[in-house]
Scaffold this active site. Structure first.
Site, PDB file in Angstrom:
ATOM      1  N   THR A 280       0.852  -1.178   0.000  1.00  0.00           N
ATOM      2  CA  THR A 280       0.000   0.000   0.000  1.00  0.00           C
ATOM      3  C   THR A 280       0.883   1.220   0.000  1.00  0.00           C
ATOM      4  O   THR A 280       1.797   1.335   0.826  1.00  0.00           O
ATOM      5  CB  THR A 280      -0.932   0.079   1.222  1.00  0.00           C
ATOM      6  OG1 THR A 280      -1.396   1.435   1.319  1.00  0.00           O
ATOM      7  CG2 THR A 280      -0.251  -0.282   2.518  1.00  0.00           C
ATOM      8  N   ASP A 282      -0.043   4.006   0.854  1.00  0.00           N
ATOM      9  CA  ASP A 282      -0.425   4.824   2.008  1.00  0.00           C
ATOM     10  C   ASP A 282       0.326   4.447   3.285  1.00  0.00           C
ATOM     11  O   ASP A 282       0.262   5.159   4.275  1.00  0.00           O
ATOM     12  CB  ASP A 282      -1.936   4.683   2.285  1.00  0.00           C
ATOM     13  CG  ASP A 282      -2.787   5.258   1.171  1.00  0.00           C
ATOM     14  OD1 ASP A 282      -2.213   5.887   0.261  1.00  0.00           O
ATOM     15  OD2 ASP A 282      -4.022   5.089   1.212  1.00  0.00           O
ATOM     16  N   ARG A 327      -5.687   7.816   2.054  1.00  0.00           N
ATOM     17  CA  ARG A 327      -7.141   7.801   2.206  1.00  0.00           C
ATOM     18  C   ARG A 327      -7.545   7.900   3.671  1.00  0.00           C
ATOM     19  O   ARG A 327      -8.350   8.733   4.043  1.00  0.00           O
ATOM     20  CB  ARG A 327      -7.668   6.498   1.624  1.00  0.00           C
ATOM     21  CG  ARG A 327      -9.145   6.526   1.385  1.00  0.00           C
ATOM     22  CD  ARG A 327      -9.632   5.161   1.003  1.00  0.00           C
ATOM     23  NE  ARG A 327      -8.663   4.461   0.191  1.00  0.00           N
ATOM     24  CZ  ARG A 327      -8.918   3.870  -0.960  1.00  0.00           C
ATOM     25  NH1 ARG A 327     -10.097   3.920  -1.449  1.00  0.00           N
ATOM     26  NH2 ARG A 327      -7.993   3.200  -1.612  1.00  0.00           N
TER      27      ARG A 327
HETATM   28  O1  F6P Z   1      -3.903   1.931  -2.638  1.00  0.00           O
HETATM   29  C1  F6P Z   1      -4.194   3.069  -1.916  1.00  0.00           C
HETATM   30  C2  F6P Z   1      -4.532   4.212  -2.848  1.00  0.00           C
HETATM   31  O2  F6P Z   1      -3.418   4.583  -3.595  1.00  0.00           O
HETATM   32  C3  F6P Z   1      -5.103   5.368  -2.058  1.00  0.00           C
HETATM   33  O3  F6P Z   1      -4.150   6.250  -1.605  1.00  0.00           O
HETATM   34  C4  F6P Z   1      -6.053   5.964  -3.024  1.00  0.00           C
HETATM   35  O4  F6P Z   1      -7.129   6.576  -2.381  1.00  0.00           O
HETATM   36  C5  F6P Z   1      -6.548   4.827  -3.808  1.00  0.00           C
HETATM   37  O5  F6P Z   1      -5.542   3.846  -3.756  1.00  0.00           O
HETATM   38  C6  F6P Z   1      -6.950   5.206  -5.201  1.00  0.00           C
HETATM   39  O6  F6P Z   1      -6.941   4.087  -6.019  1.00  0.00           O
HETATM   40  P1  F6P Z   1      -7.877   3.875  -7.290  1.00  0.00           P
HETATM   41  O7  F6P Z   1      -8.260   5.240  -7.799  1.00  0.00           O
HETATM   42  O8  F6P Z   1      -7.031   3.117  -8.244  1.00  0.00           O
HETATM   43  O9  F6P Z   1      -9.031   3.088  -6.831  1.00  0.00           O
END
Ligand code: F6P
Length: 534
Positions: A280, A282, A327
């Site tokens: 991740t 994040d 997020r």
């Molecule tokens: O994997 C985490 C992340 O990068 C978050 O920071 C972000 O909110 C999300 O994925 C967005 O991913 P996607 O737009 O591909 O669903």
């Protein structure tokens, strides 16, 4: 394909039919616990293991999790706890083992103590007081003297799920290299496009040639997706294709999926190993020091912050506003801010803020512009979502296919609110930069490449050594095997009553936005997670 039975200790494991009473065979666990443990007896569902060195009972507790998996918990003297991971020998007492092929590998055979001692475990907390209990430990990762697979029989597969993250290709590459170079495995399959690729697509053959320079590319050569987790179809596909090692790269949702696949594999009595490599950007996975790709993300964010700084300093009352990913957790924003020194204000999901009035964001912006004529704001995408929904009167209950809250664009919203607020007071030049997907799509940097390589190798060693149903992770600088439930039961967050956030506030000199009536419990434990608690 081999199968196993859950049997009571008195029965011999001969049948290939799963025993639905699911009694557990503990006897075979003793050799793996090592020479210090010499006897055992059953005591109302607990397994007591006497520790020879300390002459005190060490207790192995098999508890039931929400996923119905067995929790293997060994307790020892002075508050020692081992949260262990499943092993083939727990339910294949007569499983055949082989000498580790690394013994004959020119590179490794000369390394002293290359094989990990069975008793080696890694503490979750390393800051202790003289009277602290020894606390929770995880099994140390690494190669073992004996392996549970004949290399010629291995059919491994790799799948990437969820959002992108720098380093995915490096992990894929290093699993392939680790299996091939260290263990002589020849059959490795890539699953196309995440979990649903198991049943909806053809597999991709992976070998040393195919993966040779993929670490230089962002993204994942296997493709990825959210959702698509159909346990029955996935395990059917694993069974039909004769796959016996499954490497699953993904975030907490993906690891929950891996735990369910592991449960189903055990229920069907298949000798198939499932290992997770946590991913991740994040950095919100608990227990582990940091997840791969995070370092790259922080570094790449500097380019956006630098651009914001250049824009801000080139115009009268210039504001550069940068939105970064995060997020539920603001680690990227926090570390990017601490690294940059050009950021005047960092806003993260864990730290509520308000716009108007005394001590609010607008007051701070006015003050900073007056002092220095420009400022840079970094905002994590999950910050201020409550304010945004209040002002838009929209609910934020929508979710993506992984079950994550779908966020509204806080960057655009806050830019407009700042412009509106200062419109009548001064000429403001606000430039909003959203580099989120650009950051996530780059290849991993040197430090993350090393991190990915070691994670991949640790996963391969664990699987070959018969460990199963685990996630590999760095805990206090050591690689460990962590039970799935420990990394999926909660998310790691920036603790705003901890030192790190205080360091950030001292570095930016921004307000804490805490009102006196905010009740933030101080965290005397320093946070449960190992993550970057310096
Ligand atoms: O994997 C985490 C992340 O990068 C978050 O920071 C972000 O909110 C999300 O994925 C967005 O991913 P996607 O737009 O591909 O669903």
């Amino acid at each position: 394909m081999d199968s196993f039975t859950f049997r009571s200790p008195s029965k011999q494991s001969t049948s290939s039919e799963p025993d639905h009473h699911q009694h557990h065979q503990f006897g075979s666990l003793i050799p793996r616990l090592g020479k210090k443990y010499r006897s055992l007896s059953f005591d109302s569902g607990l397994l007591l293991i006497v520790n020879q060195r300390f002459e005190s009972p060490t207790r192995l507790v098999m508890a039931t999790s929400a996923l119905n998996s067995d929790r293997k918990i060994v307790t020892g003297p002075a508050g020692y706890i081992l949260e262990d991971v499943p092993h083939f020998s727990d339910y294949f007492p007569n499983a055949r083992t082989y000498p580790n092929p690394l013994q004959n590998n020119a590179a490794y055979s000369v390394v002293k103590q290359y094989f990990v001692d069975e008793d080696d475990t890694v503490p979750q907390k390393i800051v202790v007081h003289p009277d602290s209990p020894r606390g929770t430990h995880f099994r140390r990762a690494g190669p073992r003297q004996r392996v549970y697979f004949d290399s010629d029989d291995v059919v491994a597969c790799i799948v990437t799920c969820g959002g992108l993250c720098p380093g995915l290709n490096t992990v894929i590459r290093e699993i392939v290299c680790g299996l091939s170079y260290m263990y002589g495995v020849k059959k490795i399959l890539g699953i196309d496009g995440g979990y649903r690729g198991f049943y909806a697509r053809n597999t991709i053959d992976l070998d040393l040639k195919t993966v040779n320079d993929i670490h230089k590319r962002g993204g994942t050569i296997l493709g990825t997706s959210r959702g698509g987790h159909d346990t029955t179809k996935i395990v059917d596909s694993i069974q039909d294709r004769g796959i016996n090692q499954v490497y699953i790269i993904g975030g907490d949702g993906t690891q929950k999926g891996a735990a369910v696949i592991f449960e189903e594999i055990r229920r069907r009595g298949l000798k198939v190993a499932v290992a997770g490599i946590p991913k991740t950007i994040d950095n919100d996975i608990p227990i582990i020091d940091r997840s791969f790709g995070f370092d790259t993300a922080v570094e790449e964010a500097q380019r956006a912050i630098n651009a914001a700084h250049v824009e801000a300093t080139s115009f009268e009352n210039g504001i550069g506003l940068v939105k970064l990913m995060g997020r539920y957790s603001g680690f990227i924003a926090m570390y990017a801010t601490l690294a940059s020194r050009d950021v005047d204000c960092c806003l993260i999901p864990e730290s509520p803020f308000y716009l108007e009035g005394k001590g609010g964001l607008f007051e701070f912006i006015g003050k900073r512009l007056k002092e220095s004529g420009h400022m840079v704001i970094v905002i994590a995408e999950g910050a201020g979502q409550d304010l945004l929904s209040e002002s838009n009167e929209q609910s934020t209950t929508l979710k993506d296919a992984s079950g994550n809250k779908l966020l509204q664009d806080v960057g655009l919203w806050i830019s407009q609110r700042i412009k509106d607020h200062f419109a009548k007071k001064m000429t403001l030049n606000l430039k909003y930069i959203d580099p989120t997907y650009m950051i996530r799509a780059v290849p991993s940097n040197a430090s993350d490449n090393v991190c990915c390589t070691l994670l991949a190798q640790s996963a391969v060693h664990g699987v070959m050594a018969g460990y199963n149903g685990f996630t590999v992770g760095l805990v206090n600088g050591r690689h460990t095997y962590i039970p799935f439930y420990r990394i999926t039961e909660k998310q790691n967050k920036v603790v705003i009553t901890d030192r790190m956030w205080a360091r950030l506030l001292s570095s930016t000199n921004q307000p804490s936005f805490m009102k006196h009536d905010d009740n933030h419990e101080p965290n005397h434990s320093g946070g449960e997670a190992g993550a970057m608690n310096w």
